[in-house]
Design a protein around this motif. Structure first.
Motif, PDB file in Angstrom:
ATOM      1  N   ALA A 224      46.946-146.640  74.546  1.00 12.41           N
ATOM      2  CA  ALA A 224      46.327-145.838  73.385  1.00 12.41           C
ATOM      3  C   ALA A 224      47.069-144.701  73.113  1.00 12.41           C
ATOM      4  O   ALA A 224      47.076-144.203  74.572  1.00 12.41           O
ATOM      5  CB  ALA A 224      45.435-146.118  73.132  1.00 12.41           C
ATOM      6  N   ASN A 225      47.226-143.962  72.205  1.00 11.68           N
ATOM      7  CA  ASN A 225      47.977-142.725  71.376  1.00 11.68           C
ATOM      8  C   ASN A 225      46.282-141.861  71.061  1.00 11.68           C
ATOM      9  O   ASN A 225      45.744-142.644  69.970  1.00 11.68           O
ATOM     10  CB  ASN A 225      48.908-142.568  71.229  1.00 11.68           C
ATOM     11  CG  ASN A 225      50.215-143.361  71.629  1.00 11.68           C
ATOM     12  OD1 ASN A 225      50.106-143.294  73.240  1.00 11.68           O
ATOM     13  ND2 ASN A 225      51.092-143.028  71.315  1.00 11.68           N
ATOM     14  N   PHE A 226      46.284-140.864  71.621  1.00 12.16           N
ATOM     15  CA  PHE A 226      45.368-139.997  71.075  1.00 12.16           C
ATOM     16  C   PHE A 226      45.402-138.966  70.817  1.00 12.16           C
ATOM     17  O   PHE A 226      46.186-137.420  71.228  1.00 12.16           O
ATOM     18  CB  PHE A 226      43.818-139.699  71.909  1.00 12.16           C
ATOM     19  CG  PHE A 226      43.142-141.082  72.215  1.00 12.16           C
ATOM     20  CD1 PHE A 226      42.141-141.942  71.613  1.00 12.16           C
ATOM     21  CD2 PHE A 226      43.917-141.671  73.540  1.00 12.16           C
ATOM     22  CE1 PHE A 226      41.903-143.166  72.217  1.00 12.16           C
ATOM     23  CE2 PHE A 226      42.813-142.924  73.669  1.00 12.16           C
ATOM     24  CZ  PHE A 226      42.428-143.728  73.316  1.00 12.16           C
ATOM     25  N   ALA A 227      44.847-137.541  69.418  1.00 14.09           N
ATOM     26  CA  ALA A 227      44.791-136.711  69.485  1.00 14.09           C
ATOM     27  C   ALA A 227      44.089-135.417  69.909  1.00 14.09           C
ATOM     28  O   ALA A 227      43.050-136.381  70.445  1.00 14.09           O
ATOM     29  CB  ALA A 227      45.207-135.527  67.684  1.00 14.09           C
ATOM     30  N   CYS A 228      44.224-134.710  70.516  1.00 19.68           N
ATOM     31  CA  CYS A 228      42.933-133.808  71.802  1.00 19.68           C
ATOM     32  C   CYS A 228      42.796-132.447  71.306  1.00 19.68           C
ATOM     33  O   CYS A 228      43.794-131.456  70.827  1.00 19.68           O
ATOM     34  CB  CYS A 228      44.301-133.696  73.077  1.00 19.68           C
ATOM     35  SG  CYS A 228      45.382-133.193  72.972  1.00 19.68           S
ATOM     36  N   SER A 229      41.660-131.565  71.501  1.00 23.84           N
ATOM     37  CA  SER A 229      41.386-130.778  70.608  1.00 23.84           C
ATOM     38  C   SER A 229      42.150-128.968  71.443  1.00 23.84           C
ATOM     39  O   SER A 229      41.544-128.594  70.887  1.00 23.84           O
ATOM     40  CB  SER A 229      39.746-130.830  70.490  1.00 23.84           C
ATOM     41  OG  SER A 229      39.048-130.545  71.885  1.00 23.84           O
ATOM     42  N   GLN A 230      42.203-130.002  72.589  1.00 26.34           N
ATOM     43  CA  GLN A 230      43.107-128.726  73.805  1.00 26.34           C
ATOM     44  C   GLN A 230      44.547-129.209  73.903  1.00 26.34           C
ATOM     45  O   GLN A 230      44.686-130.019  73.723  1.00 26.34           O
ATOM     46  CB  GLN A 230      41.734-128.336  74.726  1.00 26.34           C
ATOM     47  CG  GLN A 230      39.744-128.076  74.287  1.00 26.34           C
ATOM     48  CD  GLN A 230      40.012-127.756  75.813  1.00 26.34           C
ATOM     49  OE1 GLN A 230      40.414-127.728  76.682  1.00 26.34           O
ATOM     50  NE2 GLN A 230      38.456-127.695  75.647  1.00 26.34           N
ATOM     51  N   LYS A 231      44.848-127.984  73.932  1.00 32.18           N
ATOM     52  CA  LYS A 231      45.897-128.394  74.735  1.00 32.18           C
ATOM     53  C   LYS A 231      46.485-128.830  75.605  1.00 32.18           C
ATOM     54  O   LYS A 231      45.810-128.844  76.918  1.00 32.18           O
ATOM     55  CB  LYS A 231      47.211-126.863  74.152  1.00 32.18           C
ATOM     56  CG  LYS A 231      46.955-125.869  72.888  1.00 32.18           C
ATOM     57  CD  LYS A 231      47.600-124.871  72.975  1.00 32.18           C
ATOM     58  CE  LYS A 231      48.070-124.302  71.675  1.00 32.18           C
ATOM     59  NZ  LYS A 231      48.528-123.258  71.510  1.00 32.18           N
TER      60      LYS A 231
END
Length: 427
Positions: free
Chosen positions: A221-228
């Motif tokens: 699955a793919n996710f957005a992350c709050s840190q680079k």
């Protein structure tokens, strides 16, 4: 649907076609092989489902099937004039491909490392900078590269695409006769199977298969992350399996969580937000808080090897010939290595040797034997090394990983590691 090409209109069902080579399979490996052979001037018949080349990708529309493209595969796609057409960042606002410049592998779970930092010695880091290369790999969605390959194929006048399914074939004195479901008939000198782990070509050729199931299911699955993510890939060998986070363009990552079938079933039943919370905890917030971009999907893991890659007129490529554990991210690259060697064999064919000369395919199989066996040994060996519960083996592994990352051995090991990385990336 009938045969299609940029130079000929669709033909009625029941038509007959003459080719030099027929390729079955329109995944990445089949498309690359068909494209490369057509660029060499061979008449190529390509059989497989159509690929929608007109899709416009949005910021929220991501494919959860991604691959790590090695520099060697990048070179092949560049030679095929496909890589240049891909949306690569960071300058491209529509970037869908991400460079990996560092990889961190841990012999413990992220949760355990957050509790006991001393366990960090059970780790190894691979750096593009230390290896004197620009990237270790590129992470790309499967469909983005597939669409670029399909577009290139459609502009090859030597290549015709048949979207009807192959149903039967047999050898004739003149070559191979292939029957399609819509009654089209294809004649060719050679048949190449790049049609995946459940290959129709392999089965109908009567090629036996060596197969072993791993007690794991991979969840993707793919996710957005709050840190680079800092162009870094992470991998943790956990008690319940292997968790990897691969960087995607922007602040996004692709998850590959290889775990027990029962744990996988539990994870797949979770809603997307709850799964993201579980992943945030399992990664010990290495990339901050994760939010879902795609639904999760799962597939069982196995190890396969065809008893032979070739017969007199039939050759296998990619997963049709071999399947390895995904922990090293090399399955697709291994298949692209098949394509590269096959194209080289055909490009350097002696002028007196016909396509039906079995020595050509035998030459291809000989060249691929050692690299395939080496990758099978490495991936299976790593799986056993990290998954084996024996305390003595685990202690030995920790001592070895500590040694290659710390002085005084580090100054001796670093040049060796650099050479090994360069060989792995470009071989």
């Amino acid at each position: 649907m009938n045969a299609t090409s940029p130079t000929a209109p669709p033909s009625p069902p029941g038509s007959s076609y003459d080719y030099d080579i027929t390729v079955v399979g329109t995944g990445l490996i089949g498309l690359a092989a068909a494209l490369g052979l057509a660029q060499q001037g061979w008449r190529v018949g390509l059989i497989g489902p159509a690929v929608n080349v007109g899709l416009n990708h949005t910021d929220t529309d991501w494919d959860n099937r991604v691959y790590a493209f090695s520099p060697a595969t990048q070179q092949l796609l560049t030679t095929l004039r496909v890589w240049q057409q891909l949306p690569i960042g960071p300058d491209d606002a529509q970037a869908r491909i991400q460079a990996v410049r560092e990889m961190r592998v841990y012999g413990q779970s992220a949760e355990a490392l957050s509790v006991d930092p001393g366990l960090l010695s059970d780790s190894v880091t691979f750096s593009a900078y230390a290896a004197c290369v620009s990237e270790l790999a590129w992470i790309a969605e499967s469909r983005v590269v597939q669409q670029a390959l399909a577009t290139a194929c459609r502009f090859q006048p030597q290549l015709h695409w048949h979207t009807s399914q192959a149903t039967d074939y047999h050898e004739t004195p003149a070559g191979l006769r292939l029957q399609l479901a819509n009654q089209e008939v294809l004649h060719s000198q050679i048949l190449l199977g790049a049609d995946g782990a459940y290959s129709w070509v392999r089965q109908h050729a009567g090629i036996d298969l060596e197969e072993q199931d791993y007690p794991q299911t991979a969840i993707v699955a793919n996710f957005a992350c709050s840190q680079k993510h800092a162009d870094t890939a992470w991998q943790w060998f956990r008690p319940d399996g292997i968790l990897a986070l691969l960087p995607l363009p922007g602040q996004r990552v692709s998850m590959v969580w290889s775990t027990t079938p029962s744990q996988a079933e539990t994870l797949l039943k979770l809603d997307a937000t709850t799964l993201a919370d579980q992943l945030t905890a399992a990664s010990a917030q290495t990339l901050g808080t994760l939010t879902p971009l795609t639904p999760a999907a799962g597939f069982p893991l196995k190890r396969q090897l065809a008893r032979t890659m070739v017969t007199q007129r039939i050759g296998l490529l990619g997963d049709a010939a071999h399947v390895v554990h995904p922990l090293a991210g090399q399955g697709m690259n291994l298949g692209m290595g098949d394509v590269r060697e096959l194209l080289d064999v055909f490009a350097h064919r002696e002028s007196y040797r016909t396509l039906s000369d079995g020595r050509l395919l035998a030459r291809y199989a000989r060249r691929r034997a050692a690299p395939i066996q080496a990758m099978r040994a490495v991936t299976h060996g790593l799986y056993q090394l990290f998954a084996h519960p024996n305390p003595t083996l685990q202690a030995a592994r920790r001592q070895f990983m500590h040694a290659i990352n710390h002085t005084p051995l580090q100054s001796f090991v670093t040049p060796i590691k650099r050479k090994l990385i360069q060989h792995a990336l470009y071989s």
